[in-house]
Design a protein around this motif. Structure first.
Motif, short mmCIF file in Angstrom:
data_model
loop_
_atom_site.label_atom_id
_atom_site.label_comp_id
_atom_site.label_asym_id
_atom_site.label_seq_id
_atom_site.Cartn_x
_atom_site.Cartn_y
_atom_site.Cartn_z
N ARG A 1 38.10 39.51 33.89
CA ARG A 1 39.35 38.74 33.87
C ARG A 1 40.50 39.56 34.42
NH1 ARG A 1 40.93 35.24 28.82
NH2 ARG A 1 42.71 35.14 30.17
N GLY B 1 34.06 34.62 30.86
CA GLY B 1 35.25 34.53 30.03
C GLY B 1 35.28 35.59 28.95
N ARG C 1 42.77 38.59 37.67
CA ARG C 1 44.23 38.47 37.59
C ARG C 1 44.92 39.43 38.55
NH1 ARG C 1 46.26 36.95 31.69
NH2 ARG C 1 44.80 35.27 31.31
#
Length: 76
Positions: free
Chosen positions: A9, A3, A13
């Motif tokens: 990330r 995270g 995505r």
């Protein structure tokens, strides 16, 4: 995928945006890619496996009336 890792990330995505079945991607490729991403994440960062909850929202005149009924009475 951590995270705290912005690059991880962003990669996740981008993968979802391009390979999700709702946008024309192959479901088998999408499932395999999710498995790869999940294999790399820690137990602490499992927020992508959280359950999705949908709530019903009143709209239109029903919502307006509900808000009006919840309002505290005016004091004069």
């Amino acid at each position: 995928m951590s995270g705290a890792d912005p690059a991880g990330r962003a990669a996740f995505r981008e993968f979802v945006r391009t390979h999700h079945p709702d946008v024309g991607g192959d479901p088998a490729v999408f499932a395999a890619g999710l498995a790869r991403f999940r294999a790399g994440e820690s137990e602490v960062d499992s927020r992508y496996d959280a359950p999705v909850r949908f709530t019903a929202r009143r709209r239109g005149i029903a919502a307006l009336l509900a808000r009006f009924r919840r309002r505290p009475p005016r004091v004069r």
